[in-house]
Design a protein around this motif. Structure first.
Motif, PDB file in Angstrom:
ATOM      1  N   LEU A   1      35.129  38.560  28.521  1.00 22.22           N
ATOM      2  CA  LEU A   1      35.945  39.740  28.216  1.00 22.22           C
ATOM      3  C   LEU A   1      35.814  40.774  29.326  1.00 22.22           C
ATOM      4  O   LEU A   1      36.795  41.381  29.750  1.00 22.22           O
ATOM      5  N   GLN A   2      34.583  40.937  29.746  1.00 24.02           N
ATOM      6  CA  GLN A   2      34.343  41.929  30.796  1.00 24.02           C
ATOM      7  C   GLN A   2      35.163  41.600  32.042  1.00 24.02           C
ATOM      8  O   GLN A   2      35.844  42.450  32.607  1.00 24.02           O
TER       9      GLN A   2
ATOM     10  N   LEU B   1      34.086  45.628  23.384  1.00 24.56           N
ATOM     11  CA  LEU B   1      34.785  45.106  24.553  1.00 24.56           C
ATOM     12  C   LEU B   1      36.231  44.791  24.208  1.00 24.56           C
ATOM     13  O   LEU B   1      37.147  45.117  24.963  1.00 24.56           O
ATOM     14  N   ALA B   2      36.388  44.186  23.068  1.00 27.65           N
ATOM     15  CA  ALA B   2      37.741  43.829  22.671  1.00 27.65           C
ATOM     16  C   ALA B   2      38.595  45.071  22.525  1.00 27.65           C
ATOM     17  O   ALA B   2      39.763  45.096  22.941  1.00 27.65           O
TER      18      ALA B   2
ATOM     19  N   LEU C   1      48.476  48.739  30.427  1.00 26.78           N
ATOM     20  CA  LEU C   1      49.143  47.787  31.317  1.00 26.78           C
ATOM     21  C   LEU C   1      50.589  47.569  30.875  1.00 26.78           C
ATOM     22  O   LEU C   1      51.517  47.604  31.689  1.00 26.78           O
TER      23      LEU C   1
ATOM     24  N   VAL D   1      42.400  43.009  34.279  1.00 26.19           N
ATOM     25  CA  VAL D   1      43.500  43.787  33.699  1.00 26.19           C
ATOM     26  C   VAL D   1      43.581  45.147  34.371  1.00 26.19           C
ATOM     27  O   VAL D   1      44.673  45.645  34.679  1.00 26.19           O
ATOM     28  N   ASP D   2      42.430  45.701  34.635  1.00 23.55           N
ATOM     29  CA  ASP D   2      42.411  46.985  35.346  1.00 23.55           C
ATOM     30  C   ASP D   2      43.094  46.857  36.695  1.00 23.55           C
ATOM     31  O   ASP D   2      43.932  47.676  37.074  1.00 23.55           O
TER      32      ASP D   2
ATOM     33  N   LYS E   1      43.162  48.761  27.465  1.00 24.39           N
ATOM     34  CA  LYS E   1      43.606  48.546  28.836  1.00 24.39           C
ATOM     35  C   LYS E   1      44.921  47.794  28.857  1.00 24.39           C
ATOM     36  O   LYS E   1      45.809  48.099  29.655  1.00 24.39           O
ATOM     37  N   LEU E   2      44.994  46.839  27.987  1.00 26.66           N
ATOM     38  CA  LEU E   2      46.241  46.085  27.935  1.00 26.66           C
ATOM     39  C   LEU E   2      47.386  47.004  27.550  1.00 26.66           C
ATOM     40  O   LEU E   2      48.497  46.869  28.072  1.00 26.66           O
TER      41      LEU E   2
ATOM     42  N   LEU F   1      37.739  39.685  32.235  1.00 26.87           N
ATOM     43  CA  LEU F   1      39.154  39.796  31.942  1.00 26.87           C
ATOM     44  C   LEU F   1      39.603  41.249  32.043  1.00 26.87           C
ATOM     45  O   LEU F   1      40.657  41.568  32.603  1.00 26.87           O
ATOM     46  N   MET F   2      38.743  42.118  31.531  1.00 25.10           N
ATOM     47  CA  MET F   2      39.078  43.526  31.535  1.00 25.10           C
ATOM     48  C   MET F   2      39.198  44.054  32.968  1.00 25.10           C
ATOM     49  O   MET F   2      40.100  44.820  33.285  1.00 25.10           O
TER      50      MET F   2
ATOM     51  N   GLN G   1      38.182  47.892  24.059  1.00 24.19           N
ATOM     52  CA  GLN G   1      38.494  48.409  25.393  1.00 24.19           C
ATOM     53  C   GLN G   1      39.605  47.600  26.043  1.00 24.19           C
ATOM     54  O   GLN G   1      40.517  48.150  26.662  1.00 24.19           O
ATOM     55  N   LEU G   2      39.470  46.292  25.859  1.00 31.62           N
ATOM     56  CA  LEU G   2      40.471  45.421  26.462  1.00 31.62           C
ATOM     57  C   LEU G   2      41.847  45.742  25.896  1.00 31.62           C
ATOM     58  O   LEU G   2      42.828  45.852  26.642  1.00 31.62           O
TER      59      LEU G   2
END
Lengths: 346, 914
Positions: free
Chosen positions: A243-244, B856-857, B867, A250-251, B863-864, A246-247, B859-860
């Motif tokens: 996840l990290q 984390l999820a 995006l 994405v950034d 971010k998505l 991936l993040m 945060q993701l």
């Protein structure tokens, strides 16, 4: 003995590490026009790659090496390999080509296939879709059409199933790379997306019959505990790492998009302004307004950002997503299994 | 010759001293006459002294000399310049040259110069070494001289054939020249000396100077001494000096050119030198006198008196003996003196003395208070004018005089309530002596006092704040305040509301920054005895500054029509409130005034005052334990990193290059004097500590939150600086202390935190500076305990299933109700997922904190989200349509965004919880 195994796999069955060939070729991976439809890897090569990583690779560091072999019909046989030395700061003047040539010459002396058919690389949580990989694979493929890159994932392997995949660039991407034009227009014209950048070639691991026999015997003798690592229910660490990563990608993607957005805005703004200005001037002089074409000659439009990076990032994100999907699917399977077991026991 | 005129004018000016003449004579009458005559005279001397030929030739020889010098030092550029001048001078002398033939020395320099240049030209090595300018000059000069010399070819060849002879001739010629000139000089000198002598003998005999007779010797002495002075300073007579010097140079030049002076000539030269000297002295004297004369004519005769000031002091000689001193005479005199004001070359010091003398005379002759007041006004004005430059400050003695003078003036004004003073009283309508009607004098006491205040500020600005001198100057502050108070009392009776407002503001400006220790003391000691005794006490000690401020400010709020005074008054009022820990009054006033909205339109000094007020407000809030308010108030000032500049307490070196000298001067003038300064370290410490109290619990609460924002950038910066340190020793500076304390607090270790914030060092540096240091310290300890408790709960709640409040209260040495209230508050604010178990007094944690993966999820997802948004923007662009379908969708997306917030997430989770 090459077994194909789908990711969502019933993990219990394919426990043997040698048997776990990771040929998860998707349908679209194999392209019809290429001469090579299958990659056949010697057990020796696999072991050598694994050993190489275990001895030299740590954490995020990757190990690389050269694959040797030959093309037989539509099959690429990889029969041997040798590692590249790790780069350090001291030997900056290390001549890789020289080293390769000498290695190959030496191997030829001991009667080993010396046709250069590609290279291998280890990876950290599947983060291999990078510019560096693209560039070197391009140069390989440019020189030797059949060459592939083997990606070895040590972390997944450590979890119980060997992860080894063969990739090559699609012909489309080859063409784009040849022209070295990564502007948005060129990529659009080439009709290339992140899905069609790399194609996976199905792999088969081939061992001699004697070894196969030995394998069977070993499997019989091996204790159950040796296979248990595949059943580990601990998932958080791996998932978190993925996840990290991936993040982060994405950034990067976001930044890239923002960059592109600014570029677009700037271009249109500039075009409008300049056009207006120029036309105003011309009007005051009593000349007809400028046609569009002259304008781009008169004023240099802002440099368009190269889109290759974002393509690569997209490809990388895709890989991560695949990884996570695979991993979670497997883990869910394990969880359900554990639940069922518990109920049964109770 | 000039002597004669000087003498004449001298005696005349002297005679004008008698006063009678002056009274009858219009001041401007003799304005232009004598200087005009004099200037003619000066020209005459020159023209007569040397013949036109000599003059021209001297000019030429001078130029030639400089050329030769330049040649010697190889300064070709200079040569070129001088050569051009020479050509011009030669052109001027053309008529003479036509008569006399081309002078030998001229030919010689031309020939020499050409040779020299050719030599230089050939010297390739040397040319290379030459700098660019010189090389360029060389080529141009060479070309020029070639061209020029063509006209003189025959002369030059003849000179070159026989250089010796022509040189001799030249010398002879020069000798002749100089002889002639010296003769003439002599003649003239003889005359001037004679006239001088004559003047000496004559002057005292002049009937108008009778009264000076006794003092003649003294006068002469003083004149002589002044002469010497003039020699030294040369400031007043510099013009004449330089002219003189020129003359001298030419004379010397002619003498130097003599090759073989005969003994006769030698003698003559020596003699001449002596004479020259004498003449020069006389000349200078006359010049000076002339100047004085001029000034006399310009601004009354008083300048002449300068020479005799000591004398005058003993015996007032302002007016001729026996003159009846009347108002008219005195006022006339005053006007004369005043006319010199502001003119160049006026001796301001002497002017002041003269005015003082005039006051004395007026007082002695009982001319009435009106006149005295009038003159006093002018004395003060002159004192202010003493410094021509706005940036320089008054000398201490001047300052003392000024204060005395204002005091005296006030005495008079208080003693004579029938004197009206005002700016708007015209000169014509002044009534200075008619006792029947109220006296009316033009002049504004308020302006004087305001100016005095400015001067005081300037003095304080320009004194080293760490010197004893500063303390000495500061002692004058009491006097200044006293004067302001007096003026205030005076104006309260007589002034208009505007004037009262202005003086009130002045008073406020001298009050607001002072901590009223008496009032503070009174507050601290609660009424013990009867209220009556307390009242007496209060009366004895005078008004509380708070009451005073209230009264003055309210008056201004009500009466003032100019925005600036009111703004200043409000700010000072707030400052004063804040200084005395009346936080709520201060805050309310600040909010009600709406100054925060439009202060940026104010002028810089008001803005500085505003900044000071905000800072004081912040510090006040801190003392009250309102960390959040303190932080907010100080944020603007501290975050800029230019607190020093914003508070007008010093200039930043960094921006020094950005501004020019002019701006810097302006900024320097804006600086607040040192005794008004707010301690910057205290300010920073207060800011950092309040930031720490806010930020550390916040950081602990949002440790895993990606959307976490910094409350205080500066604080974070300090933390980072602390982290970067390779080796952490015990904290030394205030910042290090705060950083160390923050680290301790992060771990919930309030005792360490406490020991870092409050210890000997910090006490000395910061906390003891507060008026109620102990109170602040207790407040601070309590705050640290509370915030540490919060931080502890945030950080470690995940490892507890439940925790007893008693344990917590023991750990943080807080009483149970406080712990209870803090925890309750946290639960209500959804900061802590827990519930209180009343019977056992324990906090039971709910395990609802998201795990690492969940975080984390989240945060993701966030971010998505961004995006997608960015992507849509690109798409929008392509489409060329903003709004429309995608816009709607985006809004929809935003609506859904809520689920990513922690609260929303928890709700979801609780629904799906199993």
């Amino acid at each position: 003995m090459a077994s194909r195994k789908e990711g969502t796999g019933s993990t219990a069955t394919s426990s043997s590490s040698t048997a776990g060939a990771a040929g998860k070729g998707k349908g679209k991976g194999g392209s019809g026009d290429s001469a090579v439809k299958q990659v056949q890897i010697d057990g020796l090569v696999v072991l050598k790659i694994i050993k190489h990583y275990q001895e030299e690779g740590q954490g995020t560091e990757v190990v690389q090496g050269v694959l040797l072999g030959l093309v037989v019909e539509d099959r690429l046989e990889i029969t041997n390999c040798f590692p590249f030395p790790q780069h350090t700061e001291d030997d900056a003047d290390f001549d890789e080509v020289q080293y390769q040539m000498e290695m190959m010459r030496s191997l030829r002396h001991v009667n080993i296939d010396h046709l250069h058919v590609g290279w291998y690389q280890s990876t950290y949580y599947g983060s291999f879709v990078t510019r560096a990989l693209l560039d070197s694979q391009f140069s390989y493929q440019h020189a030797i059409e059949e060459s592939v890159v083997l990606i070895y994932d040590p972390i997944k392997t450590a979890q119980g199933s060997l992860s080894l995949k063969a990739y090559r660039l699609t012909p489309k991407l080859m063409e784009v790379c040849k022209e070295k034009d990564f502007s948005p227009e060129a990529l659009k014209k080439a009709n290339i997306t992140f899905e069609y950048m790399f194609e996976e070639v199905p792999i088969v691991i081939k061992n001699s019959h004697l070894i196969n026999v030995l394998m069977w015997e070993l499997e019989k003798k091996s204790a159950v505990a040796d296979k248990h690592e595949l059943l580990s229910l601990a998932s958080s660490n791996h998932l978190g790492k993925n996840l990290q990563l991936l993040m982060d990608r994405v950034d990067e993607m976001s930044q890239d998009i923002v960059k592109y957005n600014t570029y677009m805005r700037n271009t249109s703004k500039q075009q409008q302004q300049k056009h207006q200005q120029e036309n105003m001037q011309r009007q005051s002089r009593g000349e007809p307004p400028l046609p569009e074409e002259d304008l781009s000659k008169l004023f240099k439009p802002p440099q368009p950002p190269a889109r290759m990076d974002s393509l690569l990032i997209a490809g990388q994100i895709n890989t991560y997503c695949q990884n996570i999907k695979e991993f979670t699917a497997q883990n869910l399977g394990k969880l359900f299994m554990a639940q069922a077991l518990q109920e049964y026991n109770n | 010759m000039s002597r004669f005129f000087t003498t004449g004018s001298d005696s005349e000016s002297e005679s004008s001293l008698s006063g009678e003449e002056l009274v009858t004579k219009p001041v401007g009458g003799n304005y232009g006459k004598q200087p005009l005559l004099l200037s003619e005279d000066e020209e005459d001397t020159k023209r007569v002294v040397r013949s036109a030929k000599d003059k021209r030739f001297e000019e030429l020889t001078n130029l030639i000399r400089t050329i030769r010098n330049a040649m010697k030092i190889r300064d070709v550029t200079k040569c070129l310049e001088e050569f051009e001048l020479l050509g011009k001078a030669y052109g001027k002398a053309k008529s003479i040259v036509d008569k006399e033939g081309v002078p030998r020395f001229y030919i010689r320099i031309l020939a020499d110069l050409e040779d020299y240049l050719n030599e230089l030209w050939e010297d390739k090595e040397g040319k290379k070494k030459m700098n660019k300018n010189n090389a360029k000059a060389l080529s141009t000069l060479r070309q020029k001289i070639r061209k020029y010399n063509r006209d003189f070819e025959s002369h030059i060849t003849s000179y070159k054939q026989n250089p010796e002879q022509s040189a001799d001739e030249d010398a002879e010629k020069n000798e002749e020249d100089s002889e002639g000139s010296s003769d003439e000089d002599e003649d003239e000198d003889g005359v001037s000396a004679a006239t001088f002598l004559k003047k000496k003998s004559e002057a005292p005999s002049g009937e108008s100077r009778k009264f000076l007779k006794k003092m003649d010797d003294e006068d002469e002495d003083s004149e002589d001494s002044e002469d010497d002075e003039d020699w030294d300073t040369g400031s007043t007579s510099s013009d004449s000096d330089s002219e003189e010097e020129e003359g001298k140079q030419t004379a010397l030049a002619s003498r130097f050119l003599k090759k073989a002076p005969t003994t006769d000539e030698d003698k003559k030269a020596a003699e001449k030198k002596r004479e020259d000297k004498a003449k020069k002295k006389h000349d200078r004297k006359s010049k000076r006198l002339d100047e004085e004369e001029e000034e006399d004519n310009e601004g009354g005769e008083w300048e002449r008196v300068r020479g005799g000031v000591p004398l005058v002091k003993e015996k007032p000689k302002m007016f001729a003996k026996g003159t009846e001193i009347t108002h008219a005479v005195v006022i006339k005199k005053l006007n004369e003196i005043l006319q010199a004001r502001g003119k160049k070359g006026t001796d301001r010091a002497a002017q002041i003395e003269l005015l003082q003398l005039l006051v004395q005379i007026a007082a002695e002759n009982n001319l009435g208070e009106g006149v005295i007041v009038k003159i006093k006004f002018n004395i003060i004005a002159s004192l202010y004018d003493y410094n021509p430059n706005l940036a320089t400050y008054m000398k201490p003695e001047m300052w003392g005089k000024c204060l005395d003078c204002i005091n005296e003036l006030m005495d008079i004004l208080f003693a004579n309530p029938n004197i009206f003073v005002g700016e708007n009283i015209l000169e014509e309508s002044e009534n200075l002596h008619n006792a029947d009607q109220p006296l009316r004098v033009r002049g504004c006491i308020l302006t004087l006092v305001e100016r005095m205040d400015e001067e005081f500020t300037k003095i304080m600005q320009n004194t080293d704040p760490h010197s004893q001198e500063y303390v000495e100057h500061l002692k004058d502050e009491a006097q200044v305040c006293a004067i302001i108070e007096r003026v205030q009392r005076y104006l309260e009776e007589k002034g208009t509301t505007e004037e009262v407002c202005r003086i009130y503001l002045l008073r406020i400006l001298h009050t607001y920054y002072k901590f009223d220790y008496k009032a503070h003391q009174r507050q601290l000691t609660p009424p013990e005895g009867s209220s009556k005794s307390e009242q007496d006490q209060a009366e004895n000690e005078g008004e509380d500054s708070a009451v005073l401020m209230e009264r003055l400010c309210k008056y201004i709020y009500a009466k003032d029509r100019t925005d600036r005074i009111r703004t200043c008054a409000i700010l000072c009022h707030i400052y004063h409130h804040a200084l005395h820990s009346r936080w709520y009054q201060a805050r309310d006033l600040m909010l009600m005034s709406h100054l925060q909205d439009n202060i940026q339109h104010a002028d810089p000094p008001v803005q500085i005052l505003y900044n000071r007020t905000m800072v004081q407000l912040g510090i006040c809030a801190f003392r009250q334990g309102l960390t959040k308010d303190a932080h907010n108030a100080l944020l603007d000032i501290q975050s800029s990193g230019r607190a020093k500049e914003l508070l007008g307490q010093g200039l930043l070196l960094r921006s020094l290059q950005e501004r020019n000298q002019e701006q810097e001067k302006v900024e320097r003038r804006r600086q607040v004097p040192f005794h008004l300064h707010i301690n910057l370290e205290l300010l920073e410490c207060v800011y950092l500590v309040s930031a720490m109290l806010l930020e550390i619990p916040y950081m602990a609460a949002h440790e895993s939150d990606a959307r976490r924002r910094m409350i205080s950038k500066q604080f974070h910066h300090q933390l980072r600086v602390g982290e970067r340190q390779p080796l952490l020793g015990p904290p030394e500076s205030m910042r290090e202390h705060v950083v160390a304390a923050s680290k301790a607090m992060k771990m919930g270790d309030w005792k360490t935190c406490h020991s870092f914030i409050i210890n000997e060092k910090m006490n000395g540096k910061v906390w003891d500076l507060f008026p109620e240091a102990d109170k602040v310290r207790t407040m601070l300890v309590r705050k640290i305990q509370e915030e540490s408790l919060r931080t502890y709960l945030f950080t470690y709640s995940s490892v507890y299933d439940s925790i007893s409040m008693e344990t917590l209260s023991d750990m943080f040495e807080l009483d149970l109700p406080t712990v209870h209230s803090i925890i309750s508050k946290m639960i209500i604010n959804e900061e802590l997922m827990a519930s209180l178990d009343q019977p056992t007094q324990t906090v039971v944690m709910h395990r609802t904190e998201p795990t690492a993966q969940q975080n984390l999820a989240l945060q993701l997802a966030e971010k998505l989200g961004s995006l997608v948004e960015n992507n849509e923007r690109v798409f929008d662009h392509k489409q060329g349509t903003y709004g429309g379908y995608f816009r709607d969708q985006k809004d929809g997306y935003r609506k859904n965004e809520g689920y990513m917030r922690r609260g929303g997430y928890r709700q979801q989770q609780s629904q799906t919880a199993y």
